[in-house]
Enzyme design. Structure first.
Site, PDB file in Angstrom:
ATOM      1  N   LYS A   1       0.851  -1.183   0.000  1.00 19.82           N
ATOM      2  CA  LYS A   1       0.000   0.000   0.000  1.00 19.82           C
ATOM      3  C   LYS A   1       0.887   1.233   0.000  1.00 19.82           C
ATOM      4  CE  LYS A   1      -4.289   1.838   1.824  1.00 19.82           C
ATOM      5  NZ  LYS A   1      -5.392   1.681   2.789  1.00 19.82           N
TER       6      LYS A   1
ATOM      7  N   TRP B   1      -2.898   0.609  -3.969  1.00 18.64           N
ATOM      8  CA  TRP B   1      -2.413  -0.761  -3.774  1.00 18.64           C
ATOM      9  C   TRP B   1      -1.581  -1.203  -4.969  1.00 18.64           C
ATOM     10  CZ3 TRP B   1      -3.285  -3.475   0.733  1.00 18.64           C
ATOM     11  CH2 TRP B   1      -4.242  -2.937   1.604  1.00 18.64           C
TER      12      TRP B   1
END
Length: 363
Positions: A301, A306
């Site tokens: 992250k 992501w």
């Protein structure tokens, strides 16, 4: 029993029986034991990515059904005309259950024992004219390098199929083997699934696609085997893939475990409605192809976005100078986490971090 299989034609040592003597007995009167199909026939242990190893018990019924599914034409297409090279060991989820399926279909079986070097495997493949070989990507990377170094040395069976699992197969590897007339079938599974859950094959409508597009489809983890159900639950982070939502992959079916040996039911592993929580982050597209983005614990992250370590590894391995790559998360004062790539160069090849960054810019 000690059974000696001589390679020179010599008689076995005193006190030992030859293989031919061992099988020469009259077995026509043998009666199979009367077994409950739900009785256990085997157990393998798994620890997943972390934690204490847990036992997964396989029943006779689940093993037979799994064997019938993996032998189907659109799966491994096993028949009595095949010779199967079981490079994956039996302690790795019963060699993916394929030795049972091969025996059921009447296929030949070749086991490498401790000899897992590229040359040893090639010698066996050529000598026995192997038509299907099993192995994890690390094995096939080694095989690929040896084949590229000495492409004409081994007379392998044309069209030999390779079942690959354990981690994602880079598209570049599929293309590299096709140049030598060898075909990869990429799959996904877990010890908890006996272990095969999906396998990737092309559908009739894909025949007209460009080769690059076909490789892209074959690099996905594939389509669920008959009797296996898959679903995506929750939002795990990455952006949608081909319009499909991304979340935790869950599975159920007649060879999917409902729990672990001598272990209380864990809601973090088995849902209340009986689905196995795989721990994989995945998506399933409109055609039914499943693709894993990452393990839930391996996603990176960065600045609220992501990053899939699997996708980044495969992109890096598309560079002609790269043999292997692993991507992990490292702490960053501004972005929270950033990916760190550990790259292995091909023998004799040179590549700089700057060159890799430039190569990745298009992705």
């Amino acid at each position: 029993h000690i059974v000696v299989v001589p390679t020179t034609g010599a008689a076995p040592p005193a006190g030992c029986r030859s293989y031919e003597d061992f099988i020469a007995g009259d077995a026509s009167g043998y009666r199979y034991p009367d077994l409950d199909e739900e009785a256990p026939c085997g157990m393998c242990y798994t620890s997943g990515t972390t934690g204490r190893p847990k036992g997964v018990v396989y029943s006779h019924r689940s093993t037979v059904l799994h064997s019938m599914a993996v032998a189907l034409p659109d799966c491994l297409d096993l028949s009595c005309h095949d010779v199967v090279h079981a490079v994956t060991p039996m302690f790795h989820a019963n060699s993916w259950g394929v030795p049972y399926a091969a025996a059921m279909a009447g296929a030949g079986l070749v086991f490498p024992g401790p000899h897992l070097g590229a040359e040893d495997l090639f010698e066996q493949m050529a000598q026995e004219q192997v038509s299907l070989a099993l192995g994890v990507p690390t094995i096939w990377m080694m095989i690929q390098q040896a084949l590229e170094h000495e492409p004409g040395r081994w007379a392998l069976k044309r069209g030999m199929r390779m079942m690959v699992g354990g981690s994602a197969v880079p598209q570049s590897m599929i293309a590299a083997f096709e140049k030598h007339g060898l075909s990869i079938k990429h799959g996904w599974g877990m010890t908890e699934l006996s272990p095969v859950g999906t396998l990737s094959w092309l559908k009739p409508e894909h025949a007209a696609l460009a080769q690059e597009q076909q490789y892209r489809i074959r690099a996905r983890q594939g389509i669920a085997l008959p009797l296996v159900e898959l679903r995506i639950m929750g939002e795990a982070g990455p952006q949608p893939w081909d319009g499909a939502s991304v979340g935790e992959l869950q599975a159920r079916g007649p060879w999917v475990t409902g729990g672990y040996h001598n272990t209380p039911r864990d809601p973090d592993k088995i849902t209340d409605d009986g689905w196995l929580r795989t721990g994989d982050v995945a998506a399933i597209d409109a055609e039914g192809y499943m693709r894993i983005s990452d393990r839930t614990k391996d996603l990176i992250k960065s600045g609220g976005e992501w990053i899939s370590s699997v996708d980044l590894e495969n992109a890096i391995m598309g560079h002609p100078a790269v043999a292997e790559a692993a991507v992990v998360a490292i702490r960053h004062p501004k972005w929270d986490e950033r990916p760190l790539a550990v790259v292995v160069r091909k023998p004799g090849a040179e590549v700089t971090p700057e060159a890799l960054r430039a190569f990745l810019a298009g992705h």
